[in-house]
Design a protein around this motif. Structure first.
Motif: not given
Length: 436
Positions: A282, A307, A310-311
């Protein structure tokens, strides 16, 4: 083993002699008499090959008969059973048996020693060894000759194959003939032919790449040279500016082509996954979009990023993945629709593994050209821009290196392009395993 069985055989005879001497011990009026007639002595001493010695010894009365020099045993005092041992008489090896005879009628103990030299034992041992070893030696020689002959015959096809490969020119990558060869050798030939086919394909691809690269570099350089000559002929600065402008375009195109070629060289296969590192997908996509947003804006396009993952960590080469995304954004900007204000949407989802989608509303790619645009140096006829036909080829190479499934479709029925990048499960799991 041979000596053991030879000793076992002759020890029985030696013990029989000692038992015969024991029967000659007579007790008469509490006196001990040893009656050894000549016939008995001949039986004990007669032998064509060996010398025999004996002695009869009483615990109370001492030596009763025989040879005093017959050696005693040093094996202890427990002689409840016949005891055999090795010794020497006149520096000649002998085998000795010691037989203890207990007489209760006179309360005395007699020790009978019979010693014999080892000539016939050694002769029998040699006879047995020769009878045993010679056939075995002949059998080993026969088996060795058979084995050498079989190996020579079995390895002959390999030698022929080795000679054929040795005589080949380094430029000859044609398949090796596999007629009239063993099954095992045919398997080897098939493997070598497969390697030659892959090597030939790689060399052909490399030659095509070098030829195309030379052509792509020659065109801007030729244009640059023409514009230099044009500028040299002009004397007025105003007349030189158009040539300088064309020189700048040639330089930009040449620089772009060289950069693309260098990136393409980096996409050569690597050994395994050792060079891949954990990457926040991301964050990578977001930062790349921010880098390209000013250029998109300068070309009247809006670049957006969304997005829902995330992460999300993946395993890969950050530089190459960033280059892959940059090429897709560059294509979206370069082949925009000049008549409208364009939009580029970059979306990252997780269903259940990361999927990255880049969609634009530009000119699009005809359906019959989709399979061709991933070829190196291929450009759609009539397309604008200063591209060299390497952008999507680089995207394909990087995607294949990372195991990413790449799909190219039209955004709508009439215009636009949608590129879908589906990241594999193994890329995500490997990172989680490393972090654990």
């Amino acid at each position: 083993m041979t000596l053991h069985y030879v000793n076992e055989t002759y020890d029985h005879w030696l013990l029989d002699s000692a038992s015969s001497l024991a029967q000659e011990i007579k007790i008469r009026d509490a006196n001990v008499l040893i009656e050894l007639p000549n016939s008995t002595l001949e039986i004990v001493r007669w032998d064509e090959q060996d010398k025999t010695f004996f002695k009869i010894f009483s615990k109370k009365r001492g030596l009763l008969a025989g040879d005093v020099f017959v050696p005693e045993s040093s094996g202890g005092n427990d002689f409840s059973k016949p005891f055999f041992y090795e010794s020497y008489i006149d520096q000649e090896p002998v085998r000795v048996v010691l037989l203890r005879v207990q007489r209760a009628d006179i309360q005395d103990t007699f020790y009978i020693h019979v010693a014999e030299t080892l000539n016939k034992r050694h002769a029998m041992m040699i006879d047995i060894l020769l009878a045993d070893l010679i056939p075995q030696f002949l059998m080993v020689m026969f088996a060795s000759c058979f084995l050498v002959s079989g190996l020579t015959k079995g390895l002959h096809p390999l030698k022929v194959l080795a000679d054929e490969i040795t005589k080949r020119s380094p430029l000859d990558l044609s398949p090796i003939a596999d007629a009239n060869v063993l099954v095992e050798v045919k398997t080897l030939i098939d493997t070598i032919n497969g390697l030659l086919a892959r090597l030939s394909a790689a060399i052909v691809g490399q030659q095509r790449f070098v030829a195309n690269a030379a052509h792509q570099l020659r065109t801007p350089l030729a244009g640059f040279s023409v514009q230099v000559e044009r500028a040299l002929r002009e004397e007025n600065i105003a007349d030189i500016k158009p040539a300088l402008s064309q020189m700048r375009n040639c330089t930009e195109r040449l620089s772009h082509t060289v950069n693309q070629l260098l990136v393409l060289a980096k996409t050569e296969p690597v050994d395994g996954m050792n060079e891949f590192q954990p990457i926040d997908l991301c964050d990578l996509v977001r930062s790349t979009c921010m880098e390209w947003a000013p250029r998109a804006s300068s070309h009247h396009m809006e670049l957006g990023f969304e997005s829902s993952a995330p992460d999300k960590m993946i395993s890969g080469n950050e530089t190459l993945l960033r280059e892959m995304l940059s090429n897709l954004l560059d294509n979206a900007i370069s082949y925009r629709n000049p008549d409208t204000y364009g939009h580029i949407t970059v979306e990252l989802t997780n269903i259940p593994y990361p999927v990255l989608t880049i969609e634009d509303d530009g000119l699009g790619i005809p359906a019959h050209e989709i399979d061709k645009v991933f070829e190196r140096f291929y450009r759609i006829p009539g397309s604008g821009g200063n591209g060299c036909g390497l952008g999507l080829a680089i995207v394909k190479e990087i995607a294949d290196m990372h195991g990413i499934r790449l799909k190219l479709t039209g955004a709508t029925a009439s215009s636009g392009t949608r590129v879908t990048l589906s990241f594999p499960e193994r890329q995500v799991q490997s990172v989680y395993a490393d972090q654990a």
